[in-house]
Design a protein around this motif. Structure first.
Motif, PDB file in Angstrom:
ATOM      1  N   TYR A  87       0.811  -1.222   0.000  1.00  0.00           N
ATOM      2  CA  TYR A  87       0.000   0.000   0.000  1.00  0.00           C
ATOM      3  C   TYR A  87       0.844   1.270   0.000  1.00  0.00           C
ATOM      4  O   TYR A  87       0.355   2.336  -0.352  1.00  0.00           O
ATOM      5  N   SER A  88       2.073   1.174   0.371  1.00  0.00           N
ATOM      6  CA  SER A  88       2.916   2.357   0.501  1.00  0.00           C
ATOM      7  C   SER A  88       3.138   3.080  -0.814  1.00  0.00           C
ATOM      8  O   SER A  88       3.317   4.295  -0.830  1.00  0.00           O
ATOM      9  N   ASN A  89       3.123   2.353  -1.912  1.00  0.00           N
ATOM     10  CA  ASN A  89       3.368   2.956  -3.219  1.00  0.00           C
ATOM     11  C   ASN A  89       2.143   2.925  -4.121  1.00  0.00           C
ATOM     12  O   ASN A  89       2.254   3.172  -5.318  1.00  0.00           O
ATOM     13  N   ASP A  90       0.970   2.652  -3.567  1.00  0.00           N
ATOM     14  CA  ASP A  90      -0.266   2.578  -4.337  1.00  0.00           C
ATOM     15  C   ASP A  90      -0.817   3.992  -4.522  1.00  0.00           C
ATOM     16  O   ASP A  90      -1.229   4.638  -3.561  1.00  0.00           O
ATOM     17  N   LYS A  91      -0.847   4.471  -5.757  1.00  0.00           N
ATOM     18  CA  LYS A  91      -1.290   5.845  -6.052  1.00  0.00           C
ATOM     19  C   LYS A  91      -2.762   6.075  -5.709  1.00  0.00           C
ATOM     20  O   LYS A  91      -3.130   7.145  -5.245  1.00  0.00           O
ATOM     21  N   GLU A  92      -3.611   5.055  -5.923  1.00  0.00           N
ATOM     22  CA  GLU A  92      -5.032   5.207  -5.599  1.00  0.00           C
ATOM     23  C   GLU A  92      -5.243   5.350  -4.089  1.00  0.00           C
ATOM     24  O   GLU A  92      -6.037   6.167  -3.639  1.00  0.00           O
TER      25      GLU A  92
END
Length: 114
Positions: A87-92
């Motif tokens: 989740y750390s790099n999830d843009k949404e």
């Protein structure tokens, strides 16, 4: 009509008392479980604050790095660099967090895109 109304109120009051005592018993049981096994997985507030303080105050941490506890499953321990989760790099997820943060704080920024 009058007696059926009394029966209805009697049913509601005894049902809510039974339900309330059931909820109370469940809460007490949950609290007892946390007290018993919590020390295996949880840590004190002071230890929980250490990763945040370490990240904010040390010069060894660069932007984009993550700091967390060094113990099993990063649940407890002393601060160390840890890997980012999915989740750390999830843009949404980042965009949603940004929007919710603006809504909750009532602070809007000119640049909304992350």
């Amino acid at each position: 009509m009058k007696s059926s109304l009394k029966q209805w109120f009697r049913f509601c009051s005894t049902s809510s008392i039974r339900f309330g005592s059931w909820v109370f018993r469940k809460l007490v049981h949950s609290f007892a479980v946390v007290l018993t096994f919590g020390s295996l997985f949880l840590q004190s507030a002071q230890m929980g604050a250490l990763p945040v303080l370490y990240a904010a105050l040390t010069k060894d941490v660069k932007g984009g790095e993550f700091i967390g506890p060094d113990g099993f499953q990063q649940l407890r321990g002393y601060p160390t660099k840890v890997d980012a989760d999915e989740y750390s790099n999830d843009k949404e997820v980042a965009q949603h967090l940004w929007e919710v943060s603006q809504e909750m704080t009532k602070v809007l920024y000119l640049h909304d895109n992350i």
